[in-house]
Design an enzyme around this catalytic site. Sequence first.
Site, PDB file in Angstrom:
ATOM      1  CG  ASP A  13      40.150  37.731  50.900  1.00  0.00           C
ATOM      2  OD1 ASP A  13      39.861  37.608  49.702  1.00  0.00           O
ATOM      3  OD2 ASP A  13      40.158  36.775  51.702  1.00  0.00           O
ATOM      4  CE  LYS A  16      44.174  40.003  45.604  1.00  0.00           C
ATOM      5  NZ  LYS A  16      43.842  39.774  47.025  1.00  0.00           N
ATOM      6  N   GLY A  40      38.476  35.765  45.065  1.00  0.00           N
ATOM      7  CA  GLY A  40      37.150  36.354  45.173  1.00  0.00           C
ATOM      8  C   GLY A  40      37.344  37.845  45.313  1.00  0.00           C
ATOM      9  CG  HIS A  41      39.517  39.796  43.087  1.00  0.00           C
ATOM     10  ND1 HIS A  41      40.402  39.881  42.045  1.00  0.00           N
ATOM     11  CD2 HIS A  41      40.152  39.084  44.030  1.00  0.00           C
ATOM     12  CE1 HIS A  41      41.514  39.228  42.349  1.00  0.00           C
ATOM     13  NE2 HIS A  41      41.381  38.727  43.550  1.00  0.00           N
ATOM     14  CD  GLN A 223      45.043  33.325  44.780  1.00  0.00           C
ATOM     15  OE1 GLN A 223      45.847  33.321  43.873  1.00  0.00           O
ATOM     16  NE2 GLN A 223      43.756  33.256  44.568  1.00  0.00           N
TER      17      GLN A 223
HETATM   18  P1  GDP Z   1      40.331  41.090  47.055  1.00  0.00           P
HETATM   19  O1  GDP Z   1      40.214  39.619  47.049  1.00  0.00           O
HETATM   20  O2  GDP Z   1      41.685  41.583  47.408  1.00  0.00           O
HETATM   21  O3  GDP Z   1      39.814  41.738  45.788  1.00  0.00           O
HETATM   22  O4  GDP Z   1      39.382  41.597  48.226  1.00  0.00           O
HETATM   23  P2  GDP Z   1      37.895  41.069  48.580  1.00  0.00           P
HETATM   24  O5  GDP Z   1      36.964  41.629  47.566  1.00  0.00           O
HETATM   25  O6  GDP Z   1      37.895  39.610  48.800  1.00  0.00           O
HETATM   26  O7  GDP Z   1      37.673  41.721  49.996  1.00  0.00           O
HETATM   27  C1  GDP Z   1      37.755  43.086  50.191  1.00  0.00           C
HETATM   28  C2  GDP Z   1      36.383  43.604  50.681  1.00  0.00           C
HETATM   29  O8  GDP Z   1      36.537  44.903  51.187  1.00  0.00           O
HETATM   30  C3  GDP Z   1      35.349  43.729  49.576  1.00  0.00           C
HETATM   31  O9  GDP Z   1      34.090  43.447  50.132  1.00  0.00           O
HETATM   32  C4  GDP Z   1      35.434  45.189  49.154  1.00  0.00           C
HETATM   33  O10 GDP Z   1      34.204  45.684  48.622  1.00  0.00           O
HETATM   34  C5  GDP Z   1      35.744  45.857  50.464  1.00  0.00           C
HETATM   35  N1  GDP Z   1      36.574  47.068  50.394  1.00  0.00           N
HETATM   36  C6  GDP Z   1      37.620  47.340  49.574  1.00  0.00           C
HETATM   37  N2  GDP Z   1      38.190  48.513  49.913  1.00  0.00           N
HETATM   38  C7  GDP Z   1      37.495  48.972  50.981  1.00  0.00           C
HETATM   39  C8  GDP Z   1      37.619  50.121  51.832  1.00  0.00           C
HETATM   40  O11 GDP Z   1      38.500  50.950  51.679  1.00  0.00           O
HETATM   41  N3  GDP Z   1      36.713  50.223  52.863  1.00  0.00           N
HETATM   42  C9  GDP Z   1      35.731  49.308  53.083  1.00  0.00           C
HETATM   43  N4  GDP Z   1      34.890  49.492  54.114  1.00  0.00           N
HETATM   44  N5  GDP Z   1      35.586  48.219  52.314  1.00  0.00           N
HETATM   45  C10 GDP Z   1      36.470  48.052  51.281  1.00  0.00           C
HETATM   46  P1  IMO Z   2      41.833  36.653  46.773  1.00  0.00           P
HETATM   47  O1  IMO Z   2      42.338  36.835  45.377  1.00  0.00           O
HETATM   48  C1  IMO Z   2      42.266  34.656  50.611  1.00  0.00           C
HETATM   49  C2  IMO Z   2      43.789  30.547  50.534  1.00  0.00           C
HETATM   50  C3  IMO Z   2      42.830  29.438  50.936  1.00  0.00           C
HETATM   51  C4  IMO Z   2      43.813  28.449  51.548  1.00  0.00           C
HETATM   52  C5  IMO Z   2      45.043  28.591  50.653  1.00  0.00           C
HETATM   53  C6  IMO Z   2      45.154  27.535  49.565  1.00  0.00           C
HETATM   54  O2  IMO Z   2      40.358  36.858  46.915  1.00  0.00           O
HETATM   55  O3  IMO Z   2      42.629  37.464  47.724  1.00  0.00           O
HETATM   56  P2  IMO Z   2      43.866  27.158  47.283  1.00  0.00           P
HETATM   57  O4  IMO Z   2      42.418  26.882  46.991  1.00  0.00           O
HETATM   58  O5  IMO Z   2      44.391  28.388  46.610  1.00  0.00           O
HETATM   59  O6  IMO Z   2      44.749  25.972  47.032  1.00  0.00           O
HETATM   60  O7  IMO Z   2      43.923  27.409  48.875  1.00  0.00           O
HETATM   61  O8  IMO Z   2      44.946  29.879  50.059  1.00  0.00           O
HETATM   62  N1  IMO Z   2      43.298  31.425  49.454  1.00  0.00           N
HETATM   63  C7  IMO Z   2      42.863  32.671  49.643  1.00  0.00           C
HETATM   64  N2  IMO Z   2      42.709  33.392  50.775  1.00  0.00           N
HETATM   65  N3  IMO Z   2      42.000  35.228  49.418  1.00  0.00           N
HETATM   66  C8  IMO Z   2      42.170  34.518  48.269  1.00  0.00           C
HETATM   67  O9  IMO Z   2      42.043  35.080  47.057  1.00  0.00           O
HETATM   68  C9  IMO Z   2      42.582  33.176  48.353  1.00  0.00           C
HETATM   69  N4  IMO Z   2      42.834  32.200  47.435  1.00  0.00           N
HETATM   70  C10 IMO Z   2      43.283  31.142  48.128  1.00  0.00           C
HETATM   71  O10 IMO Z   2      41.870  29.893  51.867  1.00  0.00           O
HETATM   72  O11 IMO Z   2      44.178  28.872  52.839  1.00  0.00           O
HETATM   73 MG    MG Z   3      39.140  38.081  47.917  1.00  0.00          MG
END
Ligand code: GDP
Ligand code: IMO
Ligand code: MG
Length: 427
Positions: A13, A16, A40-41, A223
């Site tokens: 999170d 990416k 979850g991106h 991840q």
């Molecule tokens: P990922 O799993 O690595 O793709 O990240 P997630 O999407 O789960 O979580 C990142 C969150 O931060 C998302 O809601 C993005 O829209 C948001 N985000 C990404 N870059 C930035 C940033 O530079 N500033 C802010 N405020 N939000 C960001």
């Molecule tokens: P993105 O790509 C954050 C965590 C779960 C749990 C552990 C194992 O959005 O960064 P799993 O279902 O993979 O066997 O769970 O890994 N986990 C994540 N945490 N971001 C993710 O993906 C994750 N994918 C799995 O919360 O602790």
């Molecule tokens: Mg994510």
Amino acid sequence: MPALVLLGAQWGDEGKGKATDLLGGSVDYVVRYQGGNNAGHTVVVGDQKYALHLLPSGILSPGCTPVIGNGVVVDPSVLLSELSGLNERGVDTSKLLISGNAHIITPYNVTVDKVTERFLGKRKIGTTGRGIGPTYADKINRVGIRVQDLYDESILTQKVEAALDVKNQILTKLYNRRAIAVNQVVEELLGYAEKIEPYVADTVLVLNEALEQDKVVLFEGGQGTLLDIDHGTYPFVTSSNPTAGGACTGAGVGPTKISRVIGILKAYTTRVGAGPFPTELFDEDGEALRRIGGERGVTTGRDRRCGWFDAVIARYATRVNGLTDFFLTKLDVLTGWEQIPVCVAYEIDGRRVEELPYSQTDFHHAKPVYEMLPGWSEDISKAKTFSDLPKNAQAYVKALEEMSGAPISAIGVGPGRDETIEINSFL
Ligand code: GDP
Ligand code: IMO
Ligand code: MG
């Protein structure tokens, strides 16, 4: 410019999806190489927000071919619903390629994931419940079902039978659940076959030919480094290799082809699920990071655990991935703190430790040693260049760069594509 890897440097999170989407317009292929719909991106394009789980974030860039590599685990029902959700919003998904060697998350893998977690009770990992671990376990145990098996009913039936022989014993005798019928699973899986067929390809050949033709290939990790099955905080990890080497095995591309490895690094730290997290905050600062940063899981809707930046972890990510660059995200979230603590080392049983301890016990005992950096109060979300940032924000970035061991080549100041300061070009 051949292949680049973009991966999470912390516990996932980090942003990416946004970073991949930003580069998507300039690359020919975006490839997921591990994980599945546990990811979850979030990608924000203009006023549109997309939540991607299984599909590579490059799917939102019209010129780019999205690829699901052999190292990914694919839940066919999730795949089809994600595709139709995007189609309904006008996104063309016809270029998608899926490796015939990718493993399928079967309905029984999802069941096993859920019952195992329940059985573990307070020792649970806090998985996403998407069947990820059991599917990778089947792969390693050589009883997995692959995408290509959907196209040979007899082989598919034999393989489902072999897998369920053991699983049904466990489900009925250990977990007190009903047995799962082979024909039901086979029927369900065959129901997906035709819909998926147009996308199935020899992705290893496609990607290697593309690289020979000097096309730009971007590998997008799911991840993060600390969730890696080998290099993460085992057993509180996911069941695949998000670290850079995973791109080679998970896509069938040799390490000599990879020229750049970009670590996505949040300006503070978050984690979802169980496991050690030295800089975790349980006070109002943690609440504020969660609120301002919108730190709620895209996949499970769980609140993310929040804490200050941990330079020990960032250094570790640089080392195990051979990072060439960092993309620092969410700097804007830190606006408003008078002072910002940054963890520069750990104290473990009275000793100062500069690097991530290999011992799980030590890591569980690690207490952060903080250095205080001066904060800033100016709105930075409109900053376009590094010099647009307030002096203290510049100093914060420079300090993180020095501690983390690789140059910070881009800075996120908001969720949108254009809310990014580019310092060094990635391409
Ligand atoms: P990922 O799993 O690595 O793709 O990240 P997630 O999407 O789960 O979580 C990142 C969150 O931060 C998302 O809601 C993005 O829209 C948001 N985000 C990404 N870059 C930035 C940033 O530079 N500033 C802010 N405020 N939000 C960001
Ligand atoms: P993105 O790509 C954050 C965590 C779960 C749990 C552990 C194992 O959005 O960064 P799993 O279902 O993979 O066997 O769970 O890994 N986990 C994540 N945490 N971001 C993710 O993906 C994750 N994918 C799995 O919360 O602790
Ligand atoms: Mg994510």
